[in-house]
Design an enzyme around this catalytic site. Structure first.
Site, PDB file in Angstrom:
ATOM      1  N   GLN A  31      -2.354   4.521   5.078  1.00 27.98           N
ATOM      2  CA  GLN A  31      -2.388   3.224   3.993  1.00 27.98           C
ATOM      3  C   GLN A  31      -3.341   2.757   4.512  1.00 27.98           C
ATOM      4  OE1 GLN A  31       0.403  -0.244   4.539  1.00 27.98           O
ATOM      5  NE2 GLN A  31       1.508   0.964   3.389  1.00 27.98           N
ATOM      6  N   ASP A  68       6.214   2.036   5.781  1.00 34.20           N
ATOM      7  CA  ASP A  68       5.512   1.208   5.454  1.00 34.20           C
ATOM      8  C   ASP A  68       5.389  -0.033   6.372  1.00 34.20           C
ATOM      9  OD1 ASP A  68       3.976   0.079   3.658  1.00 34.20           O
ATOM     10  OD2 ASP A  68       5.444  -1.463   2.644  1.00 34.20           O
ATOM     11  N   SER A  82       0.020  -4.339   0.646  1.00 37.36           N
ATOM     12  CA  SER A  82      -0.458  -2.662   0.666  1.00 37.36           C
ATOM     13  C   SER A  82      -1.078  -2.250  -0.513  1.00 37.36           C
ATOM     14  CB  SER A  82       0.751  -1.963   1.120  1.00 37.36           C
ATOM     15  OG  SER A  82       1.885  -2.100   1.880  1.00 37.36           O
TER      16      SER A  82
END
Length: 287
Positions: A279, A205, A229
């Site tokens: 993502q 991430d 996110s």
């Protein structure tokens, strides 16, 4: 082991509360919300601990961030043992705080098998020893780092990062939506393949959503810029050690509708593709 890495491993070492229920905590680092990679990593730990067959490794995970996590209270992870098949095992994890879900994730595990093989070639980039350290970048950009961030930016981190195409996060210029970053744990990791997977999930991430912001030249420290996110998917292809240098090659093919899509691929230094990531993130600029 260096204390910063031990602290991260302790963070991922969830406390069992009841069958299929685990409790995690967050570090006190001054963040307003829980770092997304922490929740991904902890959720993968929770799922892995309900898979007794140690020969089964996670091969994919798909998660959704539902609410911001509160760093001041514990997170409960409840695992649903959806399926235990001959080759595949499926788990669903829901992370909650104050009785409300903040994150949900499905994870699939597979027995190790031989099969047909191919992969994309690793990009040709500078090796990590030729890339600036985070400390060197902090010194280079020191005049642009706000006082509130200086102590945090100089503190030791469990994951070392070397940027092939560095950018000044506090005074960025518009760049192409690509970046390559070398990462590794700062000390020797235990020989536990699942733990290495959880640590890579934690690290995946980092910088990924930043790739979608590079063409726009906006600092995430801008008070009018909202970044978060939204979802996260990851596929593990081969065994690896995260205390070896891994290249995190990222691109962002699209942004629009206050969202940005980013993709990433992890390669070891021998050029083997070990994991892939995708993502979508919120990148909302308030007027």
């Amino acid at each position: 082991m260096k204390q910063e890495l031990q602290d991260l491993l302790d963070l991922l070492d969830l406390e069992p509360i009841e069958v299929n229920i685990f409790r995690g905590v967050s570090p006190d680092q001054g963040w307003q919300r829980v770092y997304g990679g922490q929740v991904i990593g902890q959720a993968l730990v929770a799922a892995s601990r309900t898979v007794e067959d140690q020969s089964r490794m996670a091969h994919s995970l798909h998660g959704y961030f539902l609410r911001p996590g509160d760093t001041t209270i514990p997170i409960l992870y409840e695992v649903d043992r959806i399926r235990d098949g001959k080759s595949f095992t499926t788990r669903r994890v829901v992370a909650t705080q104050r009785g409300r879900a903040i994150f949900s994730m499905s994870v699939s595990f597979q027995v190790i098998e031989e099969g047909l093989e191919h992969q994309f070639d690793m990009p040709v980039v500078e090796q990590p020893e030729n890339c600036p350290t985070q400390l060197e970048l902090n010194q280079q950009y020191a005049d642009d780092i706000p006082e509130a961030y200086k102590k945090r930016s100089d503190s030791p981190q469990p994951i070392e990062m070397r940027f092939v195409e560095p950018s000044n996060q506090f005074n960025p210029v518009k760049m192409t939506p690509y970046q390559n970053t070398w990462i590794r744990a700062v000390d020797t990791m235990p020989h536990d393949p699942r733990l290495n997977q959880c640590l890579l999930a934690y690290a995946s991430d980092m910088t990924l959503i930043d790739t979608a912001t590079r063409p726009h030249g906006i600092s995430w420290a801008n008070e009018k810029f909202q970044v978060a996110s939204l979802d996260h998917a990851m596929w593990f292809h081969q065994a690896f050690k995260i205390d070896d240098w891994l290249l995190y090659s990222q691109d962002s093919p699209f942004s629009g509708g206050a969202r940005g899509l980013s993709r990433g691929a992890f390669y070891n230094q021998e050029g083997a593709l070990i994991a892939s990531v995708a993502q979508e993130g919120l990148i909302r600029l308030h007027t």
